[in-house]
Design a protein around this motif. Structure first.
Motif, short mmCIF file in Angstrom:
data_model
loop_
_atom_site.label_atom_id
_atom_site.label_comp_id
_atom_site.label_asym_id
_atom_site.label_seq_id
_atom_site.Cartn_x
_atom_site.Cartn_y
_atom_site.Cartn_z
N PHE A 94 27.27 -8.34 21.87
CA PHE A 94 27.11 -9.39 22.86
C PHE A 94 25.74 -9.44 23.72
O PHE A 94 25.28 -10.40 23.84
N THR A 129 22.98 -12.31 23.32
CA THR A 129 22.50 -12.87 24.36
C THR A 129 20.98 -12.56 24.95
O THR A 129 20.61 -13.42 25.60
N ILE A 132 28.90 -16.90 20.79
CA ILE A 132 29.48 -15.70 20.93
C ILE A 132 29.94 -15.41 22.35
O ILE A 132 31.15 -14.91 22.22
N ALA A 133 29.58 -16.29 23.25
CA ALA A 133 30.19 -16.28 24.48
C ALA A 133 31.70 -17.34 24.44
O ALA A 133 32.47 -16.95 25.31
N VAL A 157 34.42 -14.83 23.34
CA VAL A 157 34.68 -14.17 24.34
C VAL A 157 35.47 -14.73 25.06
O VAL A 157 36.71 -14.26 25.81
#
Length: 261
Positions: free
Chosen positions: A48, A52, A63-64, A67
């Motif tokens: 992560f 980012t 990817i956020a 999450v």
């Protein structure tokens, strides 16, 4: 800064730090498969941070979103009251973010990375964007070293040693890895696990109540380990950095020499 080898110790240290929040650590222990997949959480956190930091905006948002979707469905119970709570509560997300940022900054600087107070302010402000990606409001996240330190002072009364925290303490000192990783435990324990614990703030170590390397010894070990890792010849800088170099050229290679004046 995120490409510096001291970040590996900083990442482990941040997990010790996060585990002092009773609800945050309960959420991990009750929902995570870290006992069966001991390296998974560390690698997922590193992924992560890598995406980012060095990925495209589209990759960071992707990817956020993953999450956020995982956090949105997870629940845990307060070990003291039995009350159920969500893992995506803003106060818990804020603690995890601030514990990570504070650990990354303090450990990497202690390891010899040349960050000034102004660099620290800029870093804390930049990392608010990462916090926003996982669901926090930008204005609710510390944007300077002074604000970060004030937040840590305000939350200290909530932090304490719990059974769950000690589960994490033992796990990070001796993760139940299988072969061939198990062969490296005699090296990992003193040079990573216990070193990462020893570079916690003194008041955080006091909560655990466990012995640590003396501060001067811990600093010397951290700097020596960082120097040794920097001296190892490398073919690349990691998948995220290498992808950024392929896209944008060698000017994006991380280096302390490129820090702003």
């Amino acid at each position: 800064m995120h490409a510096d080898p001291a970040m590996w110790i900083a990442g482990i240290s941040s997990l010790f730090f996060q585990a002092l929040h009773p609800l945050a650590v309960a959420g991990v222990v009750q929902n995570s498969d870290f006992q069966r997949d001991p390296l998974g959480r560390l690698f997922r956190t590193a992924d992560f941070v890598g995406v980012t930091t060095y990925g495209s905006t589209e990759q960071a948002h992707r990817i956020a979103a993953k999450v956020r979707s995982v956090h949105a469905v997870l629940r845990a119970r307060d070990p003291r009251t039995g009350d159920e709570f969500r893992l995506d509560r803003p106060d818990l997300l804020l603690w995890v973010h601030c514990a990570e940022v504070a650990s990354f900054l303090s450990v990497v600087r202690r390891g010899g990375y040349p960050l000034s107070e102004a660099h620290g302010d800029q870093y804390v402000n930049e990392q608010r964007r990462s916090a926003a990606l996982v669901g926090l409001e930008l204005e609710d996240v510390p944007g300077s070293l002074a604000e970060l330190r004030a937040y840590l002072r305000s939350i200290r009364p909530q932090l304490r040693r719990t059974d769950d925290a000690m589960t994490i303490y033992r796990f990070l000192h001796r993760p139940p890895v299988k072969l061939p990783w198990r062969l490296g435990l005699p090296v990992y324990q003193p040079l990573a696990g216990h070193l990462a614990y020893s570079v916690l703030p003194r008041w955080a170590r006091a909560h655990y109540g466990k012995s640590a390397y003396p501060p001067a010894v811990a600093t010397s070990m951290l700097r020596s380990l960082r120097a040794a890792m920097l001296a190892i010849p490398r073919r690349g800088h990691g998948p995220h950095i290498d992808a950024a170099v392929r896209e944008f050229g060698a000017d994006v290679l991380p280096s302390p020499r490129r820090l702003p004046a």
